[in-house]
Every structure is written in C-alpha cells, then in structure tokens.
Write an enzyme that holds these catalytic residues in place. Structure first.
Site: not given
Length: 762
Positions: A16, A18, A488, A519, A609, A698
C-alpha cells in the site's frame, strides 16, 4: 511466442505504498515531488512484474482513479475546480476529495460525485456534463508515462477509456444530450492517438466496457461513428470489453474498424467461435482467459483444451490476457506466508495470474511438455480444492433446505410496526444518528495489531476496546445525538471482521485491493459453506448499551454486501452462498434482540453493485438478493426497528426492490449528488423511513448546519418530515475526530432547526 498482454495492474503497491504516499501528501507532510516520485517508482516496479508480457499497460496507474485521469486528459473538469488556484495536481485532488494539501475550509470546493465502476467495488469520480462542456486535450501525463516505459525497455500499450463509455459514465447537470458532445470529443481522441503513434506506440488499448450492456440504437450508432472516425489514425486500436458477454452487441463489436478486439473469455467463451468467423484476416482477437476479478487458480489444462483449436485457427492473431484489469485483485500471493497452506495452494493473485498467462502461452506455442511440471502442480491444486472436506458442510446445507417463505416475513406491515417502534423508542422529529463507525485512530489500530500479534492478553484487549467504546459513547452524549452506536473500534473492516468469525472464510495479510483513492480493503475469501459458530457483536454492543440511556443501534453487515465484497467461491451459485450468509447474520440479529438491542442496522452498501450489467437479468438477482436480506432481518419482533444502509450508487431504477427489503429505516448517500438521488421519490412513493446522508464523509470538508438544512429541506419536499432521519452518508472510520466533531455538531444543530421549522406541519 504468442502475444500476451495485461489490461491493467494493481496500482497501490504490494504494501500500500501509494496509499501512504497520498495520505502523507494530503496531510502536508510530504511534497508533490515526493508523491510523484513514489508514483514513478511504483510504475517501474509494476512493469518489472509484467516483464514477460509482450506489452505492458501504460496509463493504468492513477493517483485517484482512471476516469478522473481521463477527465483531466480531456480538459474536462467542472468550472468550480478549473477556477480554483493552485497546480494541476491541486485541482485534481479538489475534484476527487474536495481539497488538496494546504487547503482550508474556506478554500475547499464540492468534490465530484462518486459511484461504482460497473458491477465492481471500485469507485470513480463521475464526469459532469452541461451545456457549457468543452474539451481540450492535455496528454502530457500519458505521454510521459509512455516515455518512462520505453526508457526502461518495455513495449508500451497505453490504456484509455473509450469516448462512448466516457460519455455513458458521465452525469448530465442540465438537459444536455450526452451524445451531442461526441462531435466535440472525437477530435481529442484522434489527436491523442496520433500523438501516441508519433511517440513510438504501435498499439493503444481503448476500453469500451459498455459493449457488454444493453445499448439502444443511439449508443450503438455512437460506437460506429466513433471508431470510423478514429480509424483515420495510424495507431493500432485494441478495443477492450470486459465484465460480461457481448450477446446482442457481438455483431456490432466485430464490425468496428479496429485492429483488434479483446473479450472476456470467462464470460463469453461460447461467443469466441463466432468472433473468429466474423473478424477479418488481419484483425487480432485477444481472449481474457485468466479471471481478473477473483483469486482462484485457473484450471490450466481445461483452459488449454479450450484454446488449442482457437489457436490452430488464428495462430499469431490470437492474443492472451486476463479477463479485465487486475486492479480488482491483490498484488502478490508470495507475501502470504501465514496463510493456511491448503487455501494458499488454491489461489492466484495478480503476479501469479501473469505467471499462469505465461504458462498458457508457452504450452500453446512450444507444447505442453515444456511446462509439464507446472501443469501437473496446477492440476493437483485444482483437484485438491474440488475434493476438500474444508469446502462442504452437510449441516449448513440441511439448514438451508429447511428455510421456508415465512422466515423472510415480518409479523406485521410497516405501519403497525412503526406505531410500536415510536412508542418504544420515543424519538424526536428528524432523529439524528450515525452510520456506525467512528474514527479509526492509530491507537485503535495498534490495539488490534498488538492483540493479533499476541502482545496483549484477551482481557487487556477487551479492556482497551471497552475504553474506546466508552469514549465514543461519551462523545455522542456530548454532541446530543438521538440514536447511538458503539463506534466499532474492534473492527478492521465491515466485511473482514464478520468473516473472521464465520466458518467457510479465509483471509490474507497483505491482500489489499483499492476501493477508491487511498482507501484500500482486504476482501476475505469465501472458500466453503458458511455458518455462525459464535456471537459476532453482542458483547461489544451490550457493553455500549450499558453506558447510556439513549437507544443503542446494533451494527451488522448484510449478506449481499458480505458476498459482493468478498472473493467468492465459484463452485456453487452466488445465490446459494448468499443465503448461507443470510442465515448466519439472522442468528446474530436474533441474539442482539435477545440482549435488549431494539435498533439493528444491517448494512447492504453493495446491493446495487451486484446487479447484472444487462437490465433484462436484473430481476432474478434482485429477487434472491432482497430475499437474502429479508431472511437475515425478519426474525424479530415488530417493536425492533431494522435499519439498512446503502452508499454511492444510483438507486432510482431499483426503488421497488429497495422498498421490498421492508427495512423500517434506510440510509443512503445524497450529499455529493445534492439530493438528486431523491428524484426517484417523485415517481415512487417510498413507504418507510429514510435518512438521506447530509455529510459527505469521503471528503475532509466540514459542512455547515445551513448546508445540511438545505439538503434536508429538499428531501422533505419528497418524503414526509415525520419519516426523515438526519445522518452522515456513510461510516466515519476514515475521518479524523477534528473533522467529525464539528461536522456532527453542525448536524445536530441542523436537526434542531428542522424540528422548529416543521413541528407545526407534522
């Protein structure tokens, strides 16, 4: 040697890199040069991983998403961003996320709308179209990457999104006809092809995945017009389709004047013979023979048996590739030393998939004897999976066979339930809540990491998580929210967390896949029959409930989302796997209710989706998907309020199915789209309660109370005020407390203002 190529490679890096470079830049801790240097290093590394291919893809790397990159290359960004100050990179990130490094609240802009890329969990920034839309080619980014690849000794195959798919993905902001812009767009594409040819490029991959959808005559003609125009360029065009079969578009695709056509061989294997007959003698047929969306090893012997006669007909005109970009799978299985060796022997990540591709090419051109050992090892793995006792559980299968229609029904209709819930919960008008998660701080991640590594005892871990839950509850008390969540802190991911506690699931340590921007998610792997063998959330939720007199909402992930956000077994139908998941979640729903939790949210963020790309196939999917949700949710008393949540998808065309879920409350994303998603309610009378998200989580931007009130007023024009909730559009785990607290404070103020305005009308 047969020609091999790839449609795209995972851009995030095996660890990860990037993600961390992006977030460091956004925080102002590193420079734009640092970020671009990281991008260059990743591209070079990824081309090295693909060095055995005849061509390497160029242009598949992106700092946020490839659709946004195409918008930038076409000079097509909204005026609010074009007119802002700063570099091209600053403007890029402003449309992606509302701000860039160094921006303050007063200099931020509204981020572009984000939605799902066809039927995947990858998100893209939606291009915006209106009567003033113009295009102005800026090819420097792509040309520079071509030079990089060539300088490193690779044959570059640039990858761009096709003009018709680009318009099809765009969103019209007025009454402009999308296709009326084609005449402005095609000259930019033609100029780009010519520039790439002048740069020494022999083949250009142009992606037109809309060819696997149902197209009316106007869009079919647009494809014909586009490729007739682009045929004027000397560059060879490989027209790429994926994610499905061509079906009624087969003749159209085969007739387009391109040098080659790529098809998803896993989805349209029975169409390949017809394409072989239709293509001219100088056209290439690229067949996607390795699954670019799932992690199971390819059955190489079976694939070779299918390919041999095709190769005999086409010889050098047959190219081999994965079915689609490998963006949708993790980078490298070799890093998974801790994974169960049996499960690992069944899998292939991006680098291993390219190795499979090379084996197929060698076997076809030089004979199977050249790779006999590798083929034998592959067959042993395929047979092992088919025969394994890990995959099948008779008890799960028997329980599924015993399900009847009444298991998916509530005792009473919504109106009767709502009356009981109103009495039990005593909530105010415009009740406020959040979608479930609160910021995942470095401290929280460290606690989970230490526990998994054995550096914390189970009791110490429990104590620390309870402290985090208590802090979340205290923050909600201070903010004045009406319905609480526990925050959470114990959850690494909304799917992986649940999968870790269910049978039939396996996990990777480094199997990250990009969802959008920085993300990344680590999808679990469903390899066998699924069952709940222990409580999943009851203890944490019960503890949070003990700390407050406010209603505490239990938080679960729904069966359809568990399915669509996992790598799913391919040896039985997705419907059957989803129903197994539904029974497991049903057990947890009933356990929460028994523990006194009378509001339970079952997130189905991924419902849309999963829709087939062809509308004619929707109903079958929706029937079993909605049925699975109802099976999970509907074993509770009328007084228990069931919520669900969906995000970043257009729901207007499936509203009857959403209503059929019969959740008491649904929360959806509407902040980025300025409540446009609620236009569906102009034609469809949604019967239950709804929370249209007013806070775009976001983006780091903090919306004002006035902005939220305006959005809710738009919602109240379509839905009665007494059935509206006020909430963010998604969970808050990716945000910082410094952003969350003022945003939620403004949200509570907005609800209070709305109550004053609408009290007399209710």
């Amino acid at each position: 040697m047969i020609t091999t190529h790839n449609l795209g490679f995972p851009r995030i890096g095996s660890h990860r890199e990037l993600k961390f470079a992006l977030e460091s830049f956004w925080r102002g801790e590193s420079s734009a040069k640092d970020l671009t240097d990281t991008g260059r290093q990743l591209r070079i590394r990824h081309w090295q991983h693909q060095s055995k291919l005849s061509f390497v893809p160029v242009g598949d790397f992106s700092f946020y998403d490839q659709v946004l990159d195409m918008s930038v290359m076409l000079g097509h960004l909204p005026a609010r961003v074009q007119q802002s100050q700063g570099s091209a990179l600053d403007k890029y990130f402003r449309i992606a996320r509302g701000r860039t490094a160094g921006d303050s609240d007063c200099s931020c802009v509204r981020a572009g709308e984000m939605t799902k890329w066809f039927d995947t969990n990858y998100h893209y920034i939606v291009p915006e179209i209106d009567g003033d839309t113009a295009f102005s080619l800026d090819p420097e980014r792509l040309l520079q990457q071509v030079k990089e690849a060539q300088a490193a000794g690779y044959r570059a195959k640039p990858v761009i999104i096709g003009p018709v798919t680009y318009l099809w993905l765009s969103k019209v902001k007025d009454d402009t006809d999308k296709l009326s812009l084609l005449s402005k767009l095609l000259p930019q594409y033609l100029a780009l092809l010519n520039l790439l040819f002048e740069a020494g490029v022999s083949w250009v991959q142009i992606d037109e995945p809309i060819l696997v959808t149902e197209l009316d005559l106007d869009w079919q003609q647009a494809l014909q017009q586009s490729y007739a125009a682009l045929a004027a360029s000397p560059a060879n065009v490989l027209l790429a389709t994926y994610f499905g079969a061509l079906k009624d578009n087969l003749a159209l695709a085969a007739s387009l004047p391109v040098a080659g056509l790529h098809v998803d061989g896993l989805a349209c294997g029975d169409e390949v013979d017809g394409l072989v007959q239709r293509l001219t003698n100088d056209q290439v047929l690229s067949v996607g023979v390795i699954n670019g969306r799932n992690v199971w090893k390819t059955d190489l012997k079976q694939t070779l048996n299918w390919l041999q006669p095709i190769y005999q007909q086409l010889k050098g005109r047959l190219w081999l590739a994965p079915s689609c970009s490998l963006l949708h799978v993790p980078v490298d299985l070799s890093t998974e030393a801790a994974m169960d060796p049996t499960l690992r022997s069944w899998l292939a990540f991006a680098q291993q998939k390219l190795e499979e591709l090379n084996l197929l090419a060698v076997a076809l051109t030089d004979g199977e004897d050249k790779v006999a050992r590798q083929l034998k090892e592959n067959q042993l793995a395929i047979d092992s999976r088919r025969q394994s006792d890990l995959v099948h559980c008779d008890a799960v299968q028997r329980r599924l066979q015993g399900v009847n229609e009444s298991d998916a029904e509530r005792y009473s209709g919504y109106t009767a339930r709502a009356a009981q819930q109103k009495k039990a919960l005593d909530l105010p008008l415009f009740p406020t809540t959040t979608i479930g998660s609160f910021p995942q701080t470095a401290e929280i991640r460290a606690i989970r990491r230490q526990f998994k590594a054995g550096d914390l005892t189970e009791q110490d871990y429990k104590t620390k998580v309870q402290q985090e839950i208590a802090a979340c509850v205290a923050e909600q008390e201070a903010l004045g929210l009406d319905v609480f969540v526990h925050g959470e802190p114990e959850r690494n991911d909304m799917v992986e967390y649940f999968g870790e506690q269910l049978s039939g699931y396996g996990f990777s340590k480094y199997g990250w896949v990009q969802s959008y921007g920085s993300r990344c998610v680590k999808p679990p792997i469903i390899y066998g029959d699924i069952a709940r063998t222990q409580a999943l959330t009851v203890d944490w939720t019960s503890y949070a409930r003990s700390l407050t007199n406010k209603p505490m909402k239990g938080m679960l992930t729904g069966p359809v989302t568990m399915l669509n956000w996992s790598f799913v077994r391919d040896d039985q139908s997705r419907e059957q796997t989803c129903r197994q998941l539904a029974l497991a979640i049903r057990d947890e729903v009933q356990a929460l209710e028994a523990a006194g939790v009378n509001i339970i949210q079952i997130d189905e963020a991924a419902l849309r989706e999963g829709l087939p790309l062809r509308r004619s196939e929707w109903q079958y999917y929706l029937d079993w998907a909605v049925g699975s949700f109802r099976l999970a949710a509907n074993g509770v008393a009328d007084s228990t309020q069931i919520h669900t949540h969906m995000c970043y998808s257009d729901f207007n065309d499936i509203m009857p199915a959403i209503a059929a879920m019969d959740a008491d409350v649904i929360t959806i994303e509407t902040s980025r789209s300025d409540m446009v998603l609620l236009d569906a309610f102009d034609q469809f009378s949604y019967p239950n309660q709804i929370g249209p998200g007013v806070y775009d989580i976001h983006s780091p931007n903090v919306p004002s109370a006035e902005q939220m009130v305006e959005l809710m007023q738009l919602a109240a024009e379509r839905i009665p005020a007494e059935r509206l909730w006020v909430n963010p559009d998604c969970g808050l785990k990716t945000r910082r407390w410094e952003e969350v607290k003022p945003a939620l404070k403004n949200m509570v103020q907005a609800a209070e203002q709305l109550r004053e305005s609408y009290a007399e009308a209710v």
